[in-house]
Write a protein that holds these residues in place. Structure first.
Motif, PDB file in Angstrom:
ATOM      1  N   ALA A  39      41.849  38.658  40.723  1.00  0.00           N
ATOM      2  CA  ALA A  39      41.696  39.957  41.391  1.00  0.00           C
ATOM      3  C   ALA A  39      43.061  40.616  41.586  1.00  0.00           C
ATOM      4  O   ALA A  39      43.231  41.813  41.326  1.00  0.00           O
ATOM      5  N   PHE A  40      44.029  39.831  42.023  1.00  0.00           N
ATOM      6  CA  PHE A  40      45.380  40.362  42.219  1.00  0.00           C
ATOM      7  C   PHE A  40      45.980  40.814  40.891  1.00  0.00           C
ATOM      8  O   PHE A  40      46.544  41.898  40.794  1.00  0.00           O
TER       9      PHE A  40
ATOM     10  N   VAL B 252      45.073  38.352  48.727  1.00  0.00           N
ATOM     11  CA  VAL B 252      43.706  38.808  48.471  1.00  0.00           C
ATOM     12  C   VAL B 252      42.766  38.298  49.561  1.00  0.00           C
ATOM     13  O   VAL B 252      41.810  38.973  49.945  1.00  0.00           O
TER      14      VAL B 252
ATOM     15  N   PHE C 137      47.857  31.969  45.345  1.00  0.00           N
ATOM     16  CA  PHE C 137      46.489  32.269  45.761  1.00  0.00           C
ATOM     17  C   PHE C 137      45.714  30.997  46.023  1.00  0.00           C
ATOM     18  O   PHE C 137      46.041  29.934  45.496  1.00  0.00           O
TER      19      PHE C 137
ATOM     20  N   TYR D 131      46.457  44.945  46.516  1.00  0.00           N
ATOM     21  CA  TYR D 131      46.544  43.795  47.415  1.00  0.00           C
ATOM     22  C   TYR D 131      47.945  43.509  47.966  1.00  0.00           C
ATOM     23  O   TYR D 131      48.071  42.907  49.029  1.00  0.00           O
TER      24      TYR D 131
ATOM     25  N   ASN E 229      39.277  39.757  51.238  1.00  0.00           N
ATOM     26  CA  ASN E 229      37.994  39.111  50.925  1.00  0.00           C
ATOM     27  C   ASN E 229      37.484  38.233  52.054  1.00  0.00           C
ATOM     28  O   ASN E 229      36.297  38.204  52.315  1.00  0.00           O
TER      29      ASN E 229
ATOM     30  N   ASN F 100      40.810  34.791  43.274  1.00  0.00           N
ATOM     31  CA  ASN F 100      41.731  35.672  43.987  1.00  0.00           C
ATOM     32  C   ASN F 100      42.954  36.002  43.139  1.00  0.00           C
ATOM     33  O   ASN F 100      43.444  37.131  43.160  1.00  0.00           O
TER      34      ASN F 100
END
Length: 159
Positions: free
Chosen positions: A86-87, A52, A78, A94, A56, A83
């Motif tokens: 988000a993944f 990610v 991560f 990603y 970002n 992150n």
């Protein structure tokens, strides 16, 4: 000493040196993915780098074993809980293309390991990892051509 003999000696020296350092060619490539992501490095996706962060932060960031998400038969690490979340919410967005194997390699019908620190690019919102900085530079000269070739080869590689 003639040029041919000199070349043979150099090749033999490199071969012996690689053998003495424990570097084995099979560890750098495989024939087929088995339908899973690249786990050539301790079972970790992207060798433990935070995928990610490329999107970002615009650069590689080492992941941590404190923030792990399992996806595609692989553990992804991560650098932050944000992150990882988000993944987890959209891993396909990603995760690197071609199972996290070298994108250039896939374009020539081979599955090579990657250097997530020096061999990466984002093209059209997708992450592509490559074997090293030199291969990454080659890939960057005409990424769409390499992507098209890799897409054609992927079905036979991803078995």
């Amino acid at each position: 000493m003639n040029t041919n003999l000199n070349s043979i000696i150099k090749i033999a020296a490199v071969t012996i040196a690689l053998g003495l350092t424990g570097i084995a060619t099979p560890a750098l490539s495989v024939k087929q993915t088995g339908g899973e992501y690249n786990t050539l490095h301790a079972g970790l996706g992207a060798k433990g780098y935070d995928v990610v962060a490329y999107f970002n932060g615009g650069k590689p960031a080492p992941g941590s074993d404190r923030y792990v998400v399992e996806y595609g038969g692989v553990k992804w690490q991560f650098s932050s809980a944000e992150n990882a979340a988000a993944f987890k919410s959209d891993p396909a967005k990603y995760a690197p293309q071609y199972g996290g194997f070298c994108a250039w390699g896939a374009s020539v019908g081979k599955l090579f390991d990657v250097d997530p620190l020096n061999g990466w690019q984002i093209v059209d919102g997708k992450l592509y990892l490559n074997f090293n900085a030199d291969i990454n530079a080659t890939f960057g000269k005409d990424p769409q051509s390499f992507i098209n070739k890799a897409n054609r080869n992927w079905t036979s590689l991803n078995k």
